[in-house]
Design a protein around this motif. Structure first.
Motif, PDB file in Angstrom:
ATOM      1  N   UNK A 153       1.758  -5.883  -4.349  1.00 24.26           N
ATOM      2  CA  UNK A 153       0.154  -5.154  -3.927  1.00 24.26           C
ATOM      3  C   UNK A 153       1.411  -3.950  -3.250  1.00 24.26           C
ATOM      4  N   UNK A 154       1.952  -2.975  -3.161  1.00 20.92           N
ATOM      5  CA  UNK A 154       2.709  -1.674  -3.205  1.00 20.92           C
ATOM      6  C   UNK A 154       2.525  -0.714  -2.550  1.00 20.92           C
ATOM      7  N   UNK A 155       2.076  -1.440  -1.294  1.00 20.93           N
ATOM      8  CA  UNK A 155       2.269   0.228   0.059  1.00 20.93           C
ATOM      9  C   UNK A 155       2.787  -0.512   1.596  1.00 20.93           C
ATOM     10  N   UNK A 156       2.048  -0.375   2.412  1.00 19.52           N
ATOM     11  CA  UNK A 156       2.775  -0.411   4.016  1.00 19.52           C
ATOM     12  C   UNK A 156       4.198  -2.509   3.702  1.00 19.52           C
ATOM     13  N   UNK A 157       3.517  -3.525   3.016  1.00 18.10           N
ATOM     14  CA  UNK A 157       4.007  -4.456   2.491  1.00 18.10           C
ATOM     15  C   UNK A 157       5.124  -4.115   1.364  1.00 18.10           C
ATOM     16  N   UNK A 418      13.862   4.362   3.178  1.00 16.81           N
ATOM     17  CA  UNK A 418      12.703   4.986   2.466  1.00 16.81           C
ATOM     18  C   UNK A 418      11.983   4.436   1.919  1.00 16.81           C
ATOM     19  N   UNK A 419      10.878   4.271   1.664  1.00 16.62           N
ATOM     20  CA  UNK A 419       9.983   3.225   0.028  1.00 16.62           C
ATOM     21  C   UNK A 419       8.781   4.429  -0.695  1.00 16.62           C
ATOM     22  N   UNK A 420       9.296   4.676  -1.589  1.00 14.77           N
ATOM     23  CA  UNK A 420       8.035   5.131  -2.419  1.00 14.77           C
ATOM     24  C   UNK A 420       7.785   3.921  -3.668  1.00 14.77           C
ATOM     25  N   UNK A 421       6.082   3.954  -3.522  1.00 12.80           N
ATOM     26  CA  UNK A 421       5.646   3.223  -3.742  1.00 12.80           C
ATOM     27  C   UNK A 421       4.046   3.739  -4.950  1.00 12.80           C
ATOM     28  N   UNK A 422       3.235   2.842  -5.593  1.00  9.50           N
ATOM     29  CA  UNK A 422       2.381   3.069  -6.794  1.00  9.50           C
ATOM     30  C   UNK A 422       1.207   2.498  -5.870  1.00  9.50           C
ATOM     31  N   UNK A 423       0.137   3.714  -5.917  1.00  8.13           N
ATOM     32  CA  UNK A 423      -1.189   2.854  -5.973  1.00  8.13           C
ATOM     33  C   UNK A 423      -1.668   1.846  -7.490  1.00  8.13           C
ATOM     34  N   UNK A 424      -2.506   1.491  -7.280  1.00  3.95           N
ATOM     35  CA  UNK A 424      -3.278   1.448  -8.964  1.00  3.95           C
ATOM     36  C   UNK A 424      -3.959   2.650  -9.169  1.00  3.95           C
ATOM     37  N   UNK A 592      -4.949   4.300   0.657  1.00  4.26           N
ATOM     38  CA  UNK A 592      -5.021   3.387   1.878  1.00  4.26           C
ATOM     39  C   UNK A 592      -5.337   4.603   3.347  1.00  4.26           C
ATOM     40  N   UNK A 593      -6.595   3.980   4.094  1.00  5.56           N
ATOM     41  CA  UNK A 593      -7.364   4.474   4.841  1.00  5.56           C
ATOM     42  C   UNK A 593      -6.314   4.566   6.158  1.00  5.56           C
ATOM     43  N   UNK A 594      -6.736   6.148   6.624  1.00  3.01           N
ATOM     44  CA  UNK A 594      -5.799   5.867   8.151  1.00  3.01           C
ATOM     45  C   UNK A 594      -5.881   5.497   9.576  1.00  3.01           C
TER      46      UNK A 594
END
Length: 957
Positions: A153-157, A418-424, A592-594
């Protein structure tokens, strides 16, 4: 009287001229100065000690003999024929000293072969030879008991990959920089992958070119260092040379043609006057995105996102929650609802038949929409790999001798990433603007309502045909810093070290290309979100920092006894940062809920600790070391821990026996105590759902009867043997047994009547981990015109399991497997190095043993196993000139990928595996219909990227 005075004067003059001064330095065989070495004029009480630089000066008689003695080293006697006498001491028994170890002891440093503890030493050259850009990935292919891998999973992780020693989770490994505690990351792992519920220091923030060596203590060390050192300690020793600078340019790419890498690193140093040094490193890197998405199964996506079952009573319910003319209530059982449904079909046939026809027609249209999209986009436009990452790293390490007895030292590091990733990817049938079950002729039917069409304006050109779905993007901005300032002194043999250390980690998140689809309305009845939603959000972030004061004192009382004592004060601060309102209100930002105002906050605690350490060489072969530590925490009380270790050498020091027994503790981190958060998670068979984590001090926790967290406690036992039968051959074997009580875990999501689906941290269970570490090295073997070296190291896990009941019914098979079997049961590394003339060849084979998962949604009668694999890395260094070196690395040369398969737990599982339809269904449940086919949604034991090429050019300054 005058004659008497003359005679006395002549005697004094004669005595004066009979004295002389001898000075010099004392080093170990690695060339490092030794402070506190005792130098005695033989047959007298005349003695001095070396200063902080290993220097000494002593007045002695003509023809005097000096005795040099130091704790843990062989005595040496030297004649004083010259005014300058430099001495190199060897460890007891006269063996050649490989390294002086500063980790695992609070007393005088010892050699690697003389220590009573299992310690791995990794040089800067060994790290560089892996071809890996970051420190954590380099260790993965050098230390068998160390494991890390990119999470699916590529969000904050994606900002920090979890790592661990001896399969005990990231939180139980302490990280030091030059012996000082490194700050934790502000990230808390919450995804259902290895490391769930854990926190760790960001070791990837340290540039490899700044590192002189790594010392990894594979033993519990809470008595020496305090909390977190249950599994072991990683001590990063920084370069301190004012010379030998270099500039390195690296580039790389994967065999798939993605993941392009560009890195430039400068390491250099200078002297400060003639009494100090400064070494600095500047490192810039950019890594492009990789994508290893799997082909999506159309039937699976249709079932998850579109299909309505014609025999499901809930699909016939009206907007007012009635079925026919009967209102459904939460108190009704499934049997009652089914009975009511049968009555409805009889009493309201026209309504039933109209809805049934609409459902059947909608399923046909919906399946066509899924098939059409996946025909053009067989991978559902998904992105599943490593994110795009840009990083800038700065580090300095320095020291200044204020006098012969005092030294000022300092180091500081700063990293921006700086990390740029994508959700599904939200396919157009997942986030649809056309309801396939829409039917205006059936009023007030919940299923038949028209969908909002604003998405075509957000993510298309305004026409229905232009809307093809959308993919939310996640950007993380990370800063990590640490610094230490200290003062060392030596006086009358007492070595004192006073220091202050600061460190912190901050992460701020940004979401783009997404929406808040909540149907909330303002006081005038207008939509707040949906067509008025922003498409960019600031969902918040997190911050952690600490301030530490240390005072450490040691003295070598004799060549047999050394004592040390010290204290530490630490203040920690943790903050969760509130997101903008649109990111959390209602359903929040999609993907990604705040962080809500209720979830945001700042928390603090402090603790102090004190320790006493005694090392006693009963004989030159027999060492006993004991440490006692007391800790006091402001939030949960005190902890007392101890450690006893011993070492015995025999057969002319060719064989060493060593053992240790210790108790330890790990305080729950502030992250684990206070984090509250909503998260988007994969719901097997149901797409993505939002669940919550509630903390242990919240009103919700009190209502649910969840108790406050308390420290974990551990008992560590290690028994080992080491042998050096030949000058260049050595082998060590160490057995370890680690028992942990009150282990902290983030449990399963539980559906509660009061708060919906929630998870929480808990002192959940007791565990036991045991295994064996082996390290073998054989170097300097002549082969042709070159030198050949071999090293074999391995880790075998005998058991890693829960040994008690769980505190609550929230620790199921999925979490149990992630905790105990998601890392390799055994891991071996066989390395070969051949140096000939200007060429240096490396061959490294890493064996990753079996791992076992029980992914969410998997049938309880099945498990998944990742098969053992061997990953081969090749490296060639060519010395173009005396200053220029060219290096080529091929990592995973044979493109070995993780491979998993279903395994049955029993006869029922075997029956499932004999049915292709059921196998396909199980596959879809754990891979999100094929999107994560290589690793599943839980991860694997090594990278899914395959072969990677890198080329570097190093120029010595």
């Amino acid at each position: 009287m005058k004659k008497f005075l003359l005679i006395l004067f002549l005697i004094n003059v004669t005595f004066l001229f009979a004295q002389k001064e001898v000075s010099g330095f004392v080093f170990d065989n690695a060339g490092s100065p030794l402070s506190g070495v005792n130098i005695t004029e033989k047959g007298t009480s005349n003695s001095v000690s070396t200063d902080i630089n290993g220097a000494y000066s002593i007045q002695v008689k003509e023809a005097a003999i000096l005795i040099f003695s130091y704790f843990g080293f062989s005595k040496q006697e030297h004649e004083t024929k010259e005014a300058v006498l430099n001495v190199f001491l060897s460890e007891e028994g006269g063996q050649i000293l490989n390294e002086i170890i500063v980790t695992g002891t609070r007393a005088a440093p010892r050699s690697n072969t003389a220590t009573a503890l299992p310690i791995d030493i990794i040089s800067a050259n060994e790290l560089a030879s892996t071809g890996q850009l970051t420190f954590d990935k380099a260790l993965q292919y050098r230390i068998p008991s160390f494991n890390t891998v990119q999470t699916p999973v590529n969000d904050a992780t994606s900002l920090l990959d979890p790592y661990e020693i001896r399969n005990l989770g990231p939180s139980r490994t302490l990280v030091l920089i030059n012996g000082k505690r490194k700050n934790l990351s502000s990230l808390l792992y919450i995804q259902p992958s290895p490391g769930r519920g854990e926190t760790a220091a960001d070791i990837s923030a340290i540039p490899i070119d700044a590192i002189d060596r790594i010392e990894i203590l594979r033993d519990g060390a809470s008595a020496q260092y305090g909390s977190d050192a249950i599994a072991g300690v990683i001590n990063i020793i920084l370069k301190k040379s004012p010379d030998d600078g270099s500039i390195t340019l690296r580039t790389g790419i994967t065999s798939k043609g993605d993941g392009e890498l560009l890195n430039i690193s400068i390491n250099n140093g200078s002297t400060i006057g003639n009494k100090g040094f400064l070494n600095y490193t500047v490192d810039f890197s950019k890594i492009n995105l990789t994508n290893r998405a799997g082909k999506v199964d159309a039937e699976g996506d249709f079932n998850d996102f579109v299909r309505l079952l014609p025999n499901n009573p809930l699909n016939y319910v009206n907007d007012d929650n009635t079925l026919g003319n009967t209102t459904l209530t939460d108190a009704m059982t499934e049997a009652q609802i089914n009975s009511l449904f049968e009555q409805y079909k009889v009493n309201f046939p026209a309504d039933y038949n109209a809805k049934l026809a609409t459902i059947n027609q909608g399923n046909i249209a919906g399946k066509q929409a899924v098939d059409s999209f996946l025909k053009d986009q067989p991978y559902a436009a998904n992105t599943n790999g490593t994110p795009e990452t840009a990083a800038a790293k700065f580090l300095i390490n320095g020291g200044l001798n204020l006098s012969n007895e005092t030294e000022l030292y300092y180091n500081a590091a700063y990293t921006y990433k700086k990390v740029n990733s994508f959700a599904n990817y939200r396919a157009p049938y997942w986030m649809s603007i056309k309801n396939p079950f829409e039917n205006p002729s059936i009023p007030n039917w919940r299923i038949a309502t028209a969908y909002p069409t604003y998405l075509k304006d957000f993510f298309g050109n305004g026409t229905v045909a232009s809307y093809k779905g959308y993919q939310p993007t996640f950007t993380g901005d990370l800063t990590d810093y640490n610094a230490s300032l200290g003062f060392k002194s030596i006086k009358n043999g007492w070595n004192a070290d006073a220091s202050i250390t600061i460190g912190g980690n901050s992460q701020i998140y940004t979401l783009d290309n997404t929406q808040n689809r909540s149907p909330l309305k303002d006081s005038n009845g207008n939509p707040i979100y949906q067509e008025n939603s922003p498409i960019s959000f600031k969902p918040g972030g997190s911050n952690f920092n600490h301030v530490i004061g240390n005072l450490d004192v040691f003295k070598i009382l004799s060549d047999k006894i050394s004592i040390s004592f010290g204290s530490e004060f630490r203040s920690e601060n943790f903050e969760t940062i509130e997101g903008d309102k649109a990111s959390w209100e209602g359903a929040g930002a999609d993907s990604f809920a705040g962080t809500t105002p209720k979830e945001a906050g700042k928390w603090n605690r402090y603790n102090w600790g004190a320790y006493f350490d005694l090392a006693y060489d009963l004989t030159k072969d027999f060492l006993v070391n004991a440490t006692l530590r007391q800790e006091e925490y402001s939030d949960f009380g005190s902890a007392t821990v101890w450690k006893i270790s011993s070492r015995y050498k025999f057969l002319d020091d060719k064989i060493t026996l060593r053992a240790s027994v210790s108790t330890g503790f790990r305080a729950p981190t502030l992250h684990q105590i206070y984090t509250q958060k909503s998260q988007y998670t994969f719901n097997a068979g149901g797409g993505i759902e939002v669940t919550r984590i509630i903390n242990n001090v919240s009103p919700e926790a009190h209502i649910l009867g969840i108790t406050k967290l308390t420290p974990e406690k551990s008992t560590n036992t290690t028994i080992g043997i080491g042998a050096r039968p030949l000058k260049y051959f050595n082998i060590t074997i160490d057995y370890y047994n680690i028992a942990i009580t009150d282990r902290i875990a983030l449990g399963d999501v539980v559906n509660t009547p009061q708060f919906g689906k929630v998870a929480w941290f808990e002192n959940s269970f007791d565990s036991k981990t045991s295994g064996l570490d082996l390290v073998m090295n054989y170097s300097n073997l002549g082969l042709g015109n070159g030198q050949l070296a071999f090293n074999l190291s391995g880790n075998i896990t005998f058991e890693n399991k829960r040994i008690s009941d769980v505190a609550s019914d929230n620790f199921g098979a999925t979490i149990e497997a992630l905790t105990f079997t998601s890392r390799p049961k055994t891991k071996w590394i066989l390395g070969t190095n051949y140096k000939v003339k200007k060429l240096d060849f490396y061959l490294n084979n890493s064996y990753f043993g079996k791992t076992t998962f029980k992914q969410s949604g998997l049938d309880s009668n099945l498990r998944t196993e990742f098969s053992p694999k061997i990953v081969t890395d090749l490296g060639i260094n060519f010395l173009v000139t005396t200053k220029l070196t060219l290096a080529l690395n091929i990592d995973n040369a044979f493109n070995i990928l993780p491979k998993w398969k279903f395994k049955s737990e029993n006869a029922a599982g075997a029956a499932i595996l004999n049915d292709p339809a059921q196998i396909k269904n199980q596959f879809n449940l754990i891979t999100f219909n094929g999107r994560y086919s290589q690793m599943t949604y839980g991860g694997s034991q090594f990278s899914q990227l395959g072969t990677q090429f890198s080329l570097s050019l190093n120029y010595k300054l």
